[in-house]
Design a protein around this motif. Structure first.
Motif, mmCIF file in Angstrom:
data_model
loop_
_atom_site.group_PDB
_atom_site.id
_atom_site.type_symbol
_atom_site.label_atom_id
_atom_site.label_comp_id
_atom_site.label_asym_id
_atom_site.label_seq_id
_atom_site.Cartn_x
_atom_site.Cartn_y
_atom_site.Cartn_z
ATOM 1 N N TRP A 145 0.681 -1.211 -0.082
ATOM 2 C CA TRP A 145 -0.003 0.038 -0.117
ATOM 3 C C TRP A 145 0.854 1.223 0.058
ATOM 4 C CZ3 TRP A 145 -4.677 1.157 -1.449
ATOM 5 C CH2 TRP A 145 -5.262 2.465 -0.980
ATOM 6 N N GLN A 146 1.713 1.308 0.750
ATOM 7 C CA GLN A 146 2.699 2.303 0.836
ATOM 8 C C GLN A 146 3.881 2.651 -0.520
ATOM 9 O OE1 GLN A 146 2.927 4.547 3.500
ATOM 10 N NE2 GLN A 146 3.886 5.671 1.826
ATOM 11 N N ALA A 147 3.865 1.530 -1.071
ATOM 12 C CA ALA A 147 4.594 1.615 -2.300
ATOM 13 C C ALA A 147 3.610 2.449 -3.449
ATOM 14 C CB ALA A 147 5.107 0.483 -2.971
ATOM 15 N N PHE A 148 2.201 1.990 -3.442
ATOM 16 C CA PHE A 148 1.454 2.511 -4.385
ATOM 17 C C PHE A 148 1.008 3.926 -3.911
ATOM 18 C CE2 PHE A 148 -3.450 3.586 -4.614
ATOM 19 C CZ PHE A 148 -3.301 3.603 -5.923
ATOM 20 N N VAL A 149 1.013 4.156 -2.743
ATOM 21 C CA VAL A 149 0.943 5.575 -2.292
ATOM 22 C C VAL A 149 1.888 6.576 -2.751
ATOM 23 C CG1 VAL A 149 0.504 7.202 -0.115
ATOM 24 C CG2 VAL A 149 -0.833 5.181 -0.457
ATOM 25 N N ASP A 150 3.166 5.995 -2.497
ATOM 26 C CA ASP A 150 4.273 6.777 -2.975
ATOM 27 C C ASP A 150 4.348 6.933 -4.371
ATOM 28 O OD1 ASP A 150 4.991 6.885 -0.017
ATOM 29 O OD2 ASP A 150 6.605 5.193 -0.611
ATOM 30 N N GLY A 208 3.795 10.785 -8.990
ATOM 31 C CA GLY A 208 3.300 11.196 -10.391
ATOM 32 C C GLY A 208 3.287 10.091 -11.569
ATOM 33 N N ALA A 209 3.648 8.735 -10.801
ATOM 34 C CA ALA A 209 3.770 7.560 -11.680
ATOM 35 C C ALA A 209 2.468 7.205 -12.606
ATOM 36 C CB ALA A 209 4.077 6.127 -10.724
ATOM 37 N N PHE A 210 1.546 7.706 -12.050
ATOM 38 C CA PHE A 210 0.341 7.493 -12.795
ATOM 39 C C PHE A 210 -0.321 8.597 -13.621
ATOM 40 C CE2 PHE A 210 0.404 4.455 -9.188
ATOM 41 C CZ PHE A 210 0.698 3.457 -10.002
#
Length: 67
Positions: A53-58, A63-65
């Motif tokens: 989850w933290q990797a997704f939030v980061d 701006g990865a998405f």
């Protein structure tokens, strides 16, 4: 239904409108995170370990998405 979800503290996305077109995030007693569709809560939820989850939030914050 997954018993672990019974103790979840659910929060609606800040981007949701009055039509419930959004997702909810649940913080589970085990520390895992859950995500479900507000319009179809009975369908279940996706579960994430805290590190995932933290990797997704980061990634979102970084701006990865962004298109």
């Amino acid at each position: 239904m997954i018993p672990e979800l019974d103790g979840a503290m659910w929060h609606k996305s800040s981007y949701s409108g009055s039509a419930n077109n959004c997702v909810e995030r649940g913080i589970l007693p085990t520390g895992r995170q859950a995500v479900r569709d507000t319009k179809d809560r009975e369908r279940g939820a996706l579960l994430f370990e805290p590190s995932a989850w933290q990797a997704f939030v980061d990634a979102v914050r970084g701006g990865a998405f962004d298109s």
